[in-house]
Enzyme design. Structure first.
Site, PDB file in Angstrom:
ATOM      1  N   PRO A   2       0.833  -1.211   0.000  1.00  0.00           N
ATOM      2  CA  PRO A   2       0.000   0.000   0.000  1.00  0.00           C
ATOM      3  C   PRO A   2       0.864   1.256   0.000  1.00  0.00           C
ATOM      4  O   PRO A   2       1.866   1.337   0.708  1.00  0.00           O
ATOM      5  CB  PRO A   2      -0.788  -0.131   1.309  1.00  0.00           C
ATOM      6  CG  PRO A   2      -0.801  -1.591   1.615  1.00  0.00           C
ATOM      7  CD  PRO A   2       0.511  -2.104   1.119  1.00  0.00           C
ATOM      8  N   GLU A   3       0.476   2.230  -0.820  1.00  0.00           N
ATOM      9  CA  GLU A   3       1.222   3.482  -0.881  1.00  0.00           C
ATOM     10  C   GLU A   3       0.636   4.485   0.109  1.00  0.00           C
ATOM     11  O   GLU A   3      -0.362   4.224   0.783  1.00  0.00           O
ATOM     12  CB  GLU A   3       1.216   3.999  -2.317  1.00  0.00           C
ATOM     13  CG  GLU A   3       1.806   2.969  -3.279  1.00  0.00           C
ATOM     14  CD  GLU A   3       2.140   3.510  -4.651  1.00  0.00           C
ATOM     15  OE1 GLU A   3       2.281   4.740  -4.820  1.00  0.00           O
ATOM     16  OE2 GLU A   3       2.299   2.694  -5.586  1.00  0.00           O
ATOM     17  N   LYS A  55       4.011   5.559   4.628  1.00  0.00           N
ATOM     18  CA  LYS A  55       3.321   4.276   4.700  1.00  0.00           C
ATOM     19  C   LYS A  55       3.118   3.806   6.141  1.00  0.00           C
ATOM     20  O   LYS A  55       2.783   2.641   6.370  1.00  0.00           O
ATOM     21  CB  LYS A  55       4.111   3.235   3.903  1.00  0.00           C
ATOM     22  CG  LYS A  55       4.278   3.629   2.429  1.00  0.00           C
ATOM     23  CD  LYS A  55       5.121   2.636   1.652  1.00  0.00           C
ATOM     24  CE  LYS A  55       5.322   3.083   0.213  1.00  0.00           C
ATOM     25  NZ  LYS A  55       6.107   2.110  -0.583  1.00  0.00           N
ATOM     26  N   CYS A 231       0.441   5.204 -25.217  1.00  0.00           N
ATOM     27  CA  CYS A 231       0.522   6.330 -24.283  1.00  0.00           C
ATOM     28  C   CYS A 231      -0.613   7.310 -24.594  1.00  0.00           C
ATOM     29  O   CYS A 231      -0.841   7.650 -25.757  1.00  0.00           O
ATOM     30  CB  CYS A 231       1.882   7.013 -24.450  1.00  0.00           C
ATOM     31  SG  CYS A 231       2.008   8.626 -23.637  1.00  0.00           S
ATOM     32  N   CYS A 234       1.117  10.565 -26.415  1.00  0.00           N
ATOM     33  CA  CYS A 234       1.775  10.565 -27.734  1.00  0.00           C
ATOM     34  C   CYS A 234       1.510   9.301 -28.548  1.00  0.00           C
ATOM     35  O   CYS A 234       1.973   9.183 -29.681  1.00  0.00           O
ATOM     36  CB  CYS A 234       3.271  10.760 -27.573  1.00  0.00           C
ATOM     37  SG  CYS A 234       4.138   9.319 -26.905  1.00  0.00           S
ATOM     38  N   CYS A 253       6.863   5.684 -21.023  1.00  0.00           N
ATOM     39  CA  CYS A 253       6.643   5.856 -22.453  1.00  0.00           C
ATOM     40  C   CYS A 253       7.954   6.314 -23.089  1.00  0.00           C
ATOM     41  O   CYS A 253       8.449   7.408 -22.788  1.00  0.00           O
ATOM     42  CB  CYS A 253       5.558   6.901 -22.716  1.00  0.00           C
ATOM     43  SG  CYS A 253       5.421   7.352 -24.468  1.00  0.00           S
ATOM     44  N   CYS A 256       7.662   9.998 -25.063  1.00  0.00           N
ATOM     45  CA  CYS A 256       7.561  11.357 -24.486  1.00  0.00           C
ATOM     46  C   CYS A 256       8.246  11.483 -23.130  1.00  0.00           C
ATOM     47  O   CYS A 256       8.139  12.537 -22.500  1.00  0.00           O
ATOM     48  CB  CYS A 256       6.100  11.792 -24.391  1.00  0.00           C
ATOM     49  SG  CYS A 256       5.053  10.754 -23.362  1.00  0.00           S
TER      50      CYS A 256
END
Length: 258
Positions: A2-3, A55, A231, A234, A253, A256
């Site tokens: 968990p963040e 956390k 993405c 782009c 990506c 970009c």
């Protein structure tokens, strides 16, 4: 794992139930707590505050005692209304607090400890935590200083996961921050300018705070978990892999993100 927004969200749900009140019942059903006597030590004590940092979650009781929790990969907090079925089996509960018919439950640990308030201030694991972007007291100057104290050859995407540099960011927010700012997560930290480094956190901070208030399910996912898909900026196909020593999943990506 968990963040930070998940932990803050859990704390926000607990706060109206517990903060300022003495729990009607507090028990530790897991066998590891058989000899710890938490119910006796905390009996009659009101919970002064429920707060999160990165956390880590803290339930601060009257009388200089604090329950500290870190969920790691397996743990979970649940806040259940009267009569509501628990989100996991009761046998998996490590801590149960009841008040006004609500049940606040920590499932599956693995870090759950009762500390004195002074120990929470001097414990090196906690004292070393970096600033938390979700909190109002977030200090980006401390973030930048700690980032510059780190290994300049370390990929910026890995540095953002170091809880000593910025607390609460995980693989999802790391991926989205790098994509928003247009930085390849593999770029060495020493090749990321100060303005770009600060923008990495600034770019996701409002969304992190919103998810902490409303739901972590609202996280933006432009690249995270989207390997092989276009993405949204782009149309280049998103790549996925693992990054540096911990080999944690990374998405970016190549079109970009410089």
């Amino acid at each position: 794992m968990p963040e930070g927004d998940t932990i803050h969200y859990a704390g926000n749900r607990m706060r109206p139930v517990l903060e300022g009140f003495v729990p009607d019942d507090l028990r530790t059903p897991h066998p590891r707590f058989t000899h710890d006597r938490w119910p006796e030590r905390l009996k009659g004590r009101a919970i002064r505050s429920v707060d999160a940092h990165g956390k880590h979650l803290f339930l601060r009781f009257e009388g200089d005692l604090t329950i500290h929790s870190h969920l790691r990969m397996t743990g979970s907090w649940g806040v259940h209304r009267p009569g509501q079925r628990w989100k996991r089996a009761p046998r998996r509960a490590w801590l149960v607090m009841e008040r006004a018919g609500h049940s606040v439950v920590q499932f599956d640990g693995p870090v759950l400890e009762l500390l004195t308030e002074s120990r929470t201030r001097f414990d090196q694991r906690l004292a070393a935590l970096g600033p938390d972007p979700i909190r109002e007291d977030y200090d980006e100057r401390v973030f930048l200083r700690r980032l510059r104290e780190d290994d300049p050859t370390r990929p910026i995407g890995d540095a953002l996961l170091d809880q000593r540099t910025v607390a609460g960011m995980g693989t999802v927010w790391r991926a989205e921050a790098c994509h928003m700012v247009g930085i390849d997560p593999h770029r060495p930290t020493g090749q990321v300018g100060d303005d770009d480094a600060l923008e990495l956190v600034r770019s996701v901070r409002p969304a992190m705070q919103e998810c902490a208030r409303i739901s972590p399910m609202r996280r933006p996912k432009a690249v995270y978990g989207r390997a092989g898909k276009p993405c949204p900026r782009c149309a280049t196909l998103v790549k996925g892999g693992t990054l540096w020593e911990d080999n944690r999943p990374v998405y970016w990506c190549p079109g970009c993100q410089r």
